[in-house]
Design an enzyme around this catalytic site. Structure first.
Site, short mmCIF file in Angstrom:
data_model
loop_
_atom_site.label_atom_id
_atom_site.label_comp_id
_atom_site.label_asym_id
_atom_site.label_seq_id
_atom_site.Cartn_x
_atom_site.Cartn_y
_atom_site.Cartn_z
N LYS B 77 27.54 36.68 47.59
CA LYS B 77 28.27 36.52 46.35
C LYS B 77 28.18 34.91 46.24
O LYS B 77 28.27 34.06 47.01
CB LYS B 77 29.77 36.93 46.44
CG LYS B 77 30.52 36.89 45.37
CD LYS B 77 31.99 37.16 45.57
CE LYS B 77 32.74 37.19 44.31
NZ LYS B 77 34.45 37.84 44.86
N SER B 152 36.00 41.32 41.45
CA SER B 152 35.02 40.24 40.93
C SER B 152 33.54 40.14 41.79
O SER B 152 32.48 39.58 41.44
CB SER B 152 35.44 38.90 41.23
OG SER B 152 35.80 38.50 42.48
N SER B 176 38.77 42.50 45.23
CA SER B 176 37.53 42.06 44.75
C SER B 176 36.44 42.80 45.39
O SER B 176 35.17 42.70 45.18
CB SER B 176 37.19 40.65 44.36
OG SER B 176 38.25 40.43 43.35
#
Lengths: 94, 487
Positions: B77, B152, B176
């Site tokens: 990420k 996210s 997330s």
């Protein structure tokens, strides 16, 4: 609790943000409804409840303050928006 | 796709036995990326050349059995610092930022022999529930390109589900990792706060943020956690507890006899869509068949979790994001002639709208006269929420809950109504407030939307071992979501 356009402008300045006029209205509406939703917490009596700021039980852990030279000046300045090879450059302050 | 659709543990074994070369595996993943990226937009940065070069070197040197991820391609990420590899946090303000250090977890993944293929798309600064708040455009759900992948860590979830890589590392501040894993039909673990070092994670809500694995099987998640967990002197909140052998403990798992699964009624009624309820109840029935006992429990402060979470997260965010001032790194507006003007213009042009909204709300709740009414109050309720969990876990081993009230919603559906978007996090948020671990397990496809449904398993602090064991057994007994059809 309603947040006015003027409140938003003040909060924006404190947050070091500048907003366009049409955004002040939009944020005033959104922030008001979010803050109103947060008032829900007032339904709970919490006078004797100790606040929990971190889920970690351990007290602050400190390591030895040993100076290490891990990065070069070039590496540290590599992401600077403006520098002279030695220092960061910012607009004149005084 | 023959190699790319294997799971991580399988490909690791194939590589160790030299049944495929690292170059072949990397090449196949890069081909999947090339084919799927135009539709998915799951990656912000790819590093194909470096990955192929690394693969070549590894093939020349031969397998190293001491490296548990030897030759395995993964993605990270973009909120996690990678040395020499652009790290943007999906924000214009960090568009050109290249760290000169690796996050501790990245160092560990590299030492374990993995190959980083790229950095995954996300909501800007991890603020969002849909990956629509990215300066690099939204990611699409590989199961249905008209739907969001969740947020996210939506880019991570979409990438792993679409077989671009065998695993990703996401971060979970309010769900997330777990929510996008549920929306994309993969496994996602939020470890106990402190289990994985946060050094090198770009901070959003420091008392809530936790990095964890996103994979295509429970065993893969156990292996990834094994690699990244452990104490780090660079993170004073990281735990000194020993890391158990998670992978080994799965060998003993055959049934669920003696396991008590807590059933919080608060999570199983309001707003839950019939298809999500059906899938999750079928999974619970399967758990019962395997010997588990379902125990009713009470998490009575659940209705207060969203308000509590957003006050705390935004307060911490407003403080953490003060560092983006255009001086040392990140975007600077060149037209400003004095310092304050430079701050204002750089931040206003660099941050997206959701980030500005959260910074302002955080500034508001921390401002003079409001601190006690909002931030202190939320911290007090946080303790009550945590206590609910601790009390409940005295009567059960794990707690079961759906991941989200619905399957993945459509792109644009909630984007103009931030409060509505925040409410979609209702089932994930309270776990971060308590610091406890939780895993999303895919439990099938919804009858109405044909989209993946995920169920969460929450455990006691540092109880990842039992979570893995229970979920591994259940995973074998459930049909699994299969592979996405949208691409």
């Amino acid at each position: 609790m309603s947040i006015s356009k003027e409140d938003v402008a003040k909060i924006a300045t404190l947050s070091r943000l500048s907003l366009e006029e049409n955004k002040l209205d939009q944020f005033a509406g959104q922030l008001s409804s979010i803050i109103e939703y947060m008032q829900k917490l007032n339904e709970l009596e919490t006078t004797d409840v100790e606040p929990l700021y971190s889920p970690v039980d351990q007290t602050t852990v400190l390591r030895e303050d040993v100076v290490e030279k891990k990065f070069t000046r070039e590496e540290l300045l590599a992401n600077a928006p403006e520098d002279d090879g030695q220092y960061l450059i910012v607009p004149r302050i005084i | 796709m023959e190699l790319a659709i294997k799971n991580l543990t399988q490909i690791r074994d194939i590589l160790l036995r030299r049944e495929a070369s690292v170059k072949e595996v990397v090449t196949e993943c890069l081909q999947v990326i090339e084919k799927t990226e135009p539709q998915l937009n799951a990656l912000i940065t790819t590093c194909a050349e470096q990955a192929l070069e690394q693969a070549k070197q590894m093939d020349n040197q031969g397998p190293d059995p001491d490296k548990p991820l030897w030759g395995v391609p993964i993605v990270i990420k973009d909120v996690i610092a990678t040395k020499g590899l652009r790290t943007t946090c999906a924000s214009k303000i960090l568009e050109n930022f290249t760290p000169c250090y690796d996050a501790t977890l990245v160092e560990k993944l590299k030492q374990a022999g993995s190959i980083i293929l790229g950095k995954t798309n996300m909501d800007e600064f991890a603020m969002g529930s849909s990956t629509e708040n990215s300066a690099f455009g939204p990611t699409k759900n590989p199961w249905d390109l008209t739907r969001v992948p969740g947020g996210s860590s939506g880019g991570s979830a979409a990438s792993v589900a679409a077989a671009q890589a065998f695993a990703s590392i996401g971060t979970d501040t309010g769900g997330s990792i777990r929510q996008p894993s549920g929306f994309c039909g993969i496994v996602g673990l939020k470890p106990t706060y402190g289990r994985v070092s946060r050094f090198g994670l770009i901070a959003y809500g420091s008392s809530l943020d936790q990095a964890g694995p996103m994979t295509r099987s429970v065993q893969d998640a156990a292996l990834m956690l094994q690699v990244i967990a452990g104490h780090d002197p660079k993170d004073s909140t990281s735990s000194q507890k020993d890391v158990p052998d998670y992978v080994q403990s799965l060998q003993k798992a055959n049934d669920l006899k003696g396991i008590r699964l807590g059933y919080p009624s608060e999570y199983w009624r309001e707003g839950l869509s019939p298809e999500v309820k059906d899938c999750c109840e079928q999974a619970l029935n399967k758990a019962k068949e395997l010997g588990a006992e379902i125990v009713p429990i009470n998490l009575k402060h659940t209705p207060y979790a969203i308000a509590t979470y957003y006050i705390i997260a935004m307060a911490e965010a407003s403080s953490n994001l003060a560092r983006y001032d255009g001086v040392r790194f990140g975007y600077r507006d060149k037209d400003a002639t004095e310092l304050i003007e430079m701050y204002l213009r750089s931040r206003s042009k660099g941050f997206g709208e959701e980030v500005k909204r959260r910074i302002m709300l955080g500034t508001y709740v921390l401002s003079a006269g409001y601190y006690d009414a909002y931030y202190k109050k939320a911290a007090q309720v946080r303790r009550l929420i945590r206590q609910d969990y601790l009390d409940a876990l005295k009567n059960c081993d794990l707690i079961c809950a759906p991941v989200a009230p619905t399957t993945a919603f459509r792109l644009g559906e909630n984007i103009d109504d931030p409060l509505q978007m925040y409410l979609t996090d209702i089932f994930t948020i309270s776990l971060n407030l308590s610091g406890l671990p939780g895993l999303t397990l895919p439990v099938g496809l919804g009858q109405e939307t044909n989209m993946p449904v995920g169920m969460q398993f929450f455990g006691p602090a540092f109880g990842e071992e039992i979570i893995f064991r229970v979920c591994h057994v259940l995973e074998q007994a459930l049909p699994g979501p299969g592979y996405p059809l949208g691409i």
